[in-house]
Design a protein around this motif. Sequence first.
Motif, PDB file in Angstrom:
ATOM      1  N   UNK A 191      13.101 -26.521  38.263  1.00  8.68           N
ATOM      2  CA  UNK A 191      12.829 -25.180  37.727  1.00  8.68           C
ATOM      3  C   UNK A 191      13.537 -24.111  38.560  1.00  8.68           C
ATOM      4  N   UNK A 192      14.139 -23.161  37.880  1.00  8.90           N
ATOM      5  CA  UNK A 192      14.819 -22.060  38.573  1.00  8.90           C
ATOM      6  C   UNK A 192      15.080 -20.939  37.588  1.00  8.90           C
ATOM      7  N   UNK A 193      15.074 -19.707  38.088  1.00  9.86           N
ATOM      8  CA  UNK A 193      15.418 -18.538  37.279  1.00  9.86           C
ATOM      9  C   UNK A 193      16.319 -17.626  38.102  1.00  9.86           C
ATOM     10  N   UNK A 194      17.257 -16.985  37.425  1.00 11.47           N
ATOM     11  CA  UNK A 194      18.111 -16.022  38.108  1.00 11.47           C
ATOM     12  C   UNK A 194      17.471 -14.651  37.977  1.00 11.47           C
ATOM     13  N   UNK A 195      16.960 -14.147  39.100  1.00 14.73           N
ATOM     14  CA  UNK A 195      16.218 -12.880  39.091  1.00 14.73           C
ATOM     15  C   UNK A 195      16.902 -11.786  39.920  1.00 14.73           C
TER      16      UNK A 195
ATOM     17  N   UNK B 297      23.870 -21.468  42.116  1.00 14.81           N
ATOM     18  CA  UNK B 297      22.765 -22.203  42.728  1.00 14.81           C
ATOM     19  C   UNK B 297      21.618 -22.399  41.740  1.00 14.81           C
ATOM     20  N   UNK B 298      21.378 -21.382  40.908  1.00 14.42           N
ATOM     21  CA  UNK B 298      20.332 -21.486  39.888  1.00 14.42           C
ATOM     22  C   UNK B 298      20.732 -22.488  38.816  1.00 14.42           C
ATOM     23  N   UNK B 299      21.981 -22.409  38.364  1.00 14.60           N
ATOM     24  CA  UNK B 299      22.461 -23.353  37.357  1.00 14.60           C
ATOM     25  C   UNK B 299      22.430 -24.779  37.898  1.00 14.60           C
TER      26      UNK B 299
END
Length: 416
Positions: free
Chosen positions: A316-320, A306-308
């Motif tokens: 904008x997105x980050x995998x946290x 989903x982030x990719x």
Amino acid sequence: MADSQTFVIVGAGLAGAKAVQALRERGFDGRLVVIGDEHHLPYERPPLSKDFLAGAKTLADFTVQPAGWYADHNVELRLGTPAASIDPAARTVTLADGSTLGYDKLLLATGSRSRRLPLPGADATGVHYLRSIDDAVALDLLFKDAGSLAVIGAGWIGLEVTATARGRGLAVHVVEGAEVPLQRSLGSEIGEVFARLHREHDVDLRLGAGVAEISTADGAATGLRLADGSTITADAVLVAVGAQPNIELAEAAGLAIGEGGVLVDAALRSSDPNIFAVGDIAAAEHPLLGARIRTEHWANALNQPAVAAAGMLGEPAEYTALPYFFTDQYDLGMEYVGHAPDYARVVFRGDVAGRAFTAFWLDDDNRVLAGMNVNIWEGLDDIKALIGAKATVDPAVLADPAVAVADLVKAAQSGS
């Protein structure tokens, strides 16, 4: 979204399926192509060593989406034809059959394969690995007829298959080079818990032992000869010594490689801005942990796409999310969250002998790096919050079941 764009996903496992689902949910209406080397629809792998081998689930139960879903969402599946090469300059992927696909954005979700051992007898009939549904079907057939199994490796796959095999009545011998099972994943303290668990279920557990060869007769495996000269007789052998990330395509394409995988940022973007990577192969910058990590866990394949997808669409997105994994072996079920490769101590709360407890991994400053619930099915979010707080805790208080973890979180967040 412009319907003239083409997004290609290399890898038709859980991550590939979740990626196309996320892209369609985010409104991408261009061409979507999924390339995979297996002929099966994308499916989840954790059930292979547990529910499938136990006879509790069939492939249809853990197939991510039925065939009709891909047709309804205009997703092209190129199954049974792996990708052979990537040309980032031309933005093309060449398949093993010689055909070529152009792409605007590319997602690599190539996963891992079973590590092989360079042992005499490794190519004999009756030597098994477990990575695919076809591997699991072969093991299932074996379990119906065999009386005994020798397992090389006391990691997750080795132990889960061992538990399932014991449940189906096979005698199982496990050989592991480390002093306890799961030492690399969990450390010696929890490794001892799993050693006791399997020995209580009559597993012949050989720890600190090496394998010299897989014994054979007439081209078929008959057991193991260990480095100390002792032997194990078995009807078949399972080699379960870890996974090898499939990074060859990325490496040949000139993408930056490190930490055993494809180097990606927190948005899962590689050194080429048009190529992303998720799952086992992604060595990702983690904003919360302040480190680059690569983990071979189901949760990454489930959640990273989903982030990719957002990044591929320019959002904008980050995998946290913290690393997460689980296992079920006999009467032990557990969930682990966090990342503790260099921990200082483990603190327990609850009944360790009765296998109903929580374990916490702490650093030198008594900050919680990871936590694991064993046969306790609540409170994992509180453990995540405690890890995220990065606050010093009193190990004695942490070990006290009378003090709720939620209260420790509140104290940590308030600075008290």
